[in-house]
Design an enzyme around this catalytic site. Sequence first.
Site, PDB file in Angstrom:
ATOM      1  N   GLY A 106       0.824  -1.206   0.000  1.00 53.62           N
ATOM      2  CA  GLY A 106       0.000   0.000   0.000  1.00 53.62           C
ATOM      3  C   GLY A 106       0.856   1.252   0.000  1.00 53.62           C
ATOM      4  CG  ASP A 154      -8.177  -0.673   1.717  1.00 57.96           C
ATOM      5  OD1 ASP A 154      -8.884  -1.637   2.024  1.00 57.96           O
ATOM      6  OD2 ASP A 154      -7.277  -0.229   2.457  1.00 57.96           O
ATOM      7  CG  MET A 564     -17.341 -21.930 -24.965  1.00 58.48           C
ATOM      8  SD  MET A 564     -18.935 -21.357 -24.334  1.00 58.48           S
ATOM      9  CE  MET A 564     -19.955 -22.768 -24.710  1.00 58.48           C
ATOM     10  NE  ARG A 646      -7.634 -39.250 -18.298  1.00 61.91           N
ATOM     11  CZ  ARG A 646      -6.759 -40.220 -18.576  1.00 61.91           C
ATOM     12  NH1 ARG A 646      -6.003 -40.136 -19.647  1.00 61.91           N
ATOM     13  NH2 ARG A 646      -6.647 -41.270 -17.777  1.00 61.91           N
TER      14      ARG A 646
HETATM   15  P1  ATP Z   1      -2.066  -1.316   3.601  1.00 63.07           P
HETATM   16  O1  ATP Z   1      -2.737  -0.467   2.553  1.00 63.07           O
HETATM   17  O2  ATP Z   1      -2.401  -2.723   3.488  1.00 63.07           O
HETATM   18  O3  ATP Z   1      -2.178  -0.807   4.994  1.00 63.07           O
HETATM   19  P2  ATP Z   1       0.467  -0.069   3.593  1.00 63.07           P
HETATM   20  O4  ATP Z   1       1.707  -0.354   2.812  1.00 63.07           O
HETATM   21  O5  ATP Z   1      -0.123   1.285   3.419  1.00 63.07           O
HETATM   22  O6  ATP Z   1      -0.525  -1.233   3.240  1.00 63.07           O
HETATM   23  P3  ATP Z   1       1.463   0.515   6.212  1.00 63.07           P
HETATM   24  O7  ATP Z   1       1.232  -0.161   7.519  1.00 63.07           O
HETATM   25  O8  ATP Z   1       1.127   1.941   6.089  1.00 63.07           O
HETATM   26  O9  ATP Z   1       0.722  -0.357   5.133  1.00 63.07           O
HETATM   27  O10 ATP Z   1       2.989   0.344   5.791  1.00 63.07           O
HETATM   28  C1  ATP Z   1       3.620  -0.917   5.784  1.00 63.07           C
HETATM   29  C2  ATP Z   1       5.043  -0.751   6.262  1.00 63.07           C
HETATM   30  O11 ATP Z   1       5.721   0.160   5.406  1.00 63.07           O
HETATM   31  C3  ATP Z   1       5.158  -0.146   7.646  1.00 63.07           C
HETATM   32  O12 ATP Z   1       5.028  -1.092   8.664  1.00 63.07           O
HETATM   33  C4  ATP Z   1       6.542   0.434   7.620  1.00 63.07           C
HETATM   34  O13 ATP Z   1       7.501  -0.565   7.830  1.00 63.07           O
HETATM   35  C5  ATP Z   1       6.660   0.925   6.178  1.00 63.07           C
HETATM   36  N1  ATP Z   1       6.313   2.362   6.142  1.00 63.07           N
HETATM   37  C6  ATP Z   1       5.091   2.904   6.044  1.00 63.07           C
HETATM   38  N2  ATP Z   1       5.148   4.250   6.022  1.00 63.07           N
HETATM   39  C7  ATP Z   1       6.453   4.566   6.116  1.00 63.07           C
HETATM   40  C8  ATP Z   1       7.194   5.783   6.147  1.00 63.07           C
HETATM   41  N3  ATP Z   1       6.587   6.973   6.085  1.00 63.07           N
HETATM   42  N4  ATP Z   1       8.525   5.704   6.248  1.00 63.07           N
HETATM   43  C9  ATP Z   1       9.148   4.535   6.313  1.00 63.07           C
HETATM   44  N5  ATP Z   1       8.520   3.358   6.287  1.00 63.07           N
HETATM   45  C10 ATP Z   1       7.202   3.356   6.192  1.00 63.07           C
END
Ligand code: ATP
Length: 758
Positions: A106, A154, A564, A646
Amino acid sequence: MAITKIGVLTSGGDASGMNAAVRAIVRTGLDHGLEVCAIHEGYRGLIEGGDKIRPLRWSDVGGIIHRGGTVIGSARSDEFRTREGRLKAARNMLQHGMDSLVVVGGDGSLTGADVLRGEWPEFLEELVARHDVDAALAAAHPRLTVVGLVGSIDNDAAGTDMTIGADTALHRITEAIDAIGSTASSHQRAFIVEVMGRHCGYLALMGAIATGADALFIPECPPTDDNWEAGLVAGLLAGRAAGRRDSIVVLAEGATDRQGTPITTERLRQVLASGLGEAVRVTVLGHMQRGGAPSAFDRNLGTVMGYAAIETLLAGDADTRSLVMGMRGNRVVRIPLEECVAESRRINDALGAREFDRALELRGASFNDALRTFNTLLKTLPHPPAAGQRRLRLGILHAGAAAPGMNAAVRAAVRLTTDDGHVALGIRRGFHGLVTGELSDMNWMSVNGWAPMGGAELGTSRDVPAGPDFYAIARTIEQHAIDGLLIIGGWEAYEGAHRLFEERKNFPAFNIPVVCLPATIDNNLPGTELSIGADTALNSIVSVVDKIKQAAVAEQRCYVVEVMGRRCGYLAMMSGLATGAERVYLHEEGITLKALVEDLELLVRGFTQGKRLGLMIRSEHANDVYDTAFMCALFEEEGGGLFDVRQSILGHLQQGGDPSPFDRIQATRLARLSIRRLAEQAAAGQPAAEFIGMRSGTVAFGSFEDYPRLIDAANRRPKQQWWLELRRINHALARPAPRMGAARTSEEGQTLMGNPRP
Ligand code: ATP
C-alpha cells in the site's frame, strides 16, 4: 550501471494477486538474466537480513498463482519507520549486492521504499565510515532504484484504476451479500453488512451496486440530511410496501456522518430495529474479504504489473525517481511514486478535514458516476413523469447467446428509463420478439432482484433478422410506437442492428435511435475492449482449471483444456495467463503440425526430467483440423507412455453462473449511459445507430456506419484486439529462458516449454 540483482518484497496488508505479481517479477527477472531475491516478511525481513533474503529460482514461484495472500510473507515494521532501521536495511541490501527493489504494498510501503531511496547516498557514506561495507561495494551501488506495485484490497491509490487485490475482495463481498440476500428475503429481514476499505468507499459502493443493496454509507458521502436516520427507515419501509422482501444496508468501515462521528453497525442496528420494528442482523465481513483464491483479474493485474516493473527497471526509467506501476483503461501506466502517494494523501486529508465534496471529487469521474448510478437505482419507486414531458417508449431486447450480466443491464435500463418518465418495453426472445410483437411494459418492480441473476430473463435468440422479418419488425415498431431500441447482446445483436441500419432506406420505421450494448462471453465485439459476461466466464474457467490442476498433482499428465470464444482467443489467452498455462493456442495465431511436434518434444523432454503436469489451453476453433481430440491423441500416442493426456472441454459452464461483480457493475454503467443516449437522440430527432463500449478506460459510442470496417467478418471478431499484446508476457513467463538452461522445473513441478513464437 547495469542491474544484475533485484529484491522483491510484499508489505502491509496482504492482498490476493500479490503472488501473481511475485511470480511475474521473479520469472521476468530470470528471463532477463537477473538474480531475483525474495525479501521475506517485508521490511522486517529487510532489516533482519540473513536467510530472510534469499534468491528465488523459476520453480520457487511455481504453483502459487492461484493462492491468496503472499507466499513470501508480509509484515508491518515499526523499525523501518526509524532511520536506524532503514540503515540496517541498506546495509543488508549492499551486503547482498542489491540496489534495486520492487515493492508490492500500500502507500505506506511505497513511501517507505522511497524514503530509503532518498537516504541511500548518505547511508552509503555512513556505512563506509563505520566499516560496515567497504568503499568499493558502496561505489558499485551508488543509488537505490525503486519500483512499486500497489497491492491493497481498498483500491484507494490514486493514478491506477485498480489496485491488486481489490477485485478479489469485491468477489468475496458480492458472494457474501448474495448469500445474505437469499436468507434475508426468506425471512423478510433487514441486514447490515460492514465491508472493509478503511477511508475508501470503493468496495462498499461497488459491492452495493453489484448486489442491488438498499442503502449505502461510505466515507466520501456522509448523509446530507441531519435527520438521516428517519430518511433511511422511511426508504426501507417504502421498499417493503412496494414489494421488496428484504433490506440490505452496506456500510463501509470508515463511514461517518457530516460531523465526523463514525456510523457504526451498532448505531445503524438500533436505528433500524426501532424504525422497522423487526429483527435486524449485522454481518461484519472482516478478513474473509482478504482471503481466498485471487480472481482472474487480480492474477492478470499482478502478472502484467510485475512484468512491467522489471521492464521499467531494465529500461532505466526508475533511475532518477521511484515509479509506481498502474493500470488505466487496460493499459500499464507509470506514475511517479511521490505523486501517487501525495494524491492519495490529499483524499485522506480532505476526509479528515470533513471536506467531503472535495474528497469525492478527488476520487475521480468513474467513482462519482458509479455513486450517481447507485443513488438512482436504489430508489424505491421511480419519479413520476413530469407534466407535459414527452414519454418515450424504449424497447429493450437481447440477441445472441446468454451472457452473465445481461439481467443487470436490463434492470438498470428499465429503472432508469422509468425514472426519467419514459416507458420501458421488454421484448422477448431477441429479434424474434420484435418480429412477432412479443413485448410488454416493464416497471420498477418487474426487474427487482435481477442484478445478481445469471442468464437472460427476457430470453434471447441467435436469430438475425433477414428478408420478411424486416417488414414485421417495422410493423411492430410502428404499432407499439417504439422510439428507440437498446439491444444487449453479442455478435448477432450487432449484426442485426447493422442490418436494420442498412434497411433504413427501405423501412422508415427503422429511423429510430439504436444502441447495442456488448454482452457476450467471447469478447469479440468491435468498439469495446471488454464485453459484459467475459469476466464471469474467465473466472469460471480459472476456477475449473485450478481444480483440474489440483486433481492431477500426483500423476504425470498433460491436460488440454478447450475454452469457448469461437475464433476469438480472448478467453483462452486471459485464462492461460491467469492459470500459468504453458501453452495457449489461438485462432489468431493458428496451429501448425510443426508447432505441435515442437510442443510434443518439449513435453517429452519435460516429463523425462520429472515434470508432473502439463497444461495447455486451447481456444475452441484455434484450428478446426487439429482439434482438441487430435492434439490429445497426438501427444498421447507420441509421448512414448511417459505421460497420459486428458482433454477437458469446458463447454456451457462458461456461459452460466452468477455474474461477477465487474460484469454487474459495467452492465449497470453501460445501460445507464445507453438509455441516456437513446433519450437524447430521440428527443433531438437524430436517430443514430450506435454501439457503446469501453475504450482506454472511458465509455465511448461507435457508429454502425463504421461497423463493416472495424470487423473481421469471416472470423467474427474485431480487426484490432488489444489483448494480443499480452502474448509476449505469456511467452516470457511460460518459456524456459535459454540463459537459464534448457529445462527448468516450473510451476506445478513441471518443465516449462516454449509458447508460440510471436
Ligand atoms: P495497507 O494499505 O495494506 O495498509 P500499507 O503499505 O499502506 O498497506 P502501512 O502499515 O502503512 O501499510 O505500511 C507498511 C510498512 O511500510 C510499515 O510497517 C513500515 O515498515 C513501512 N512504512 C510505512 N510508512 C512509512 C514511512 N513513512 N517511512 C518509512 N517506512 C514506512
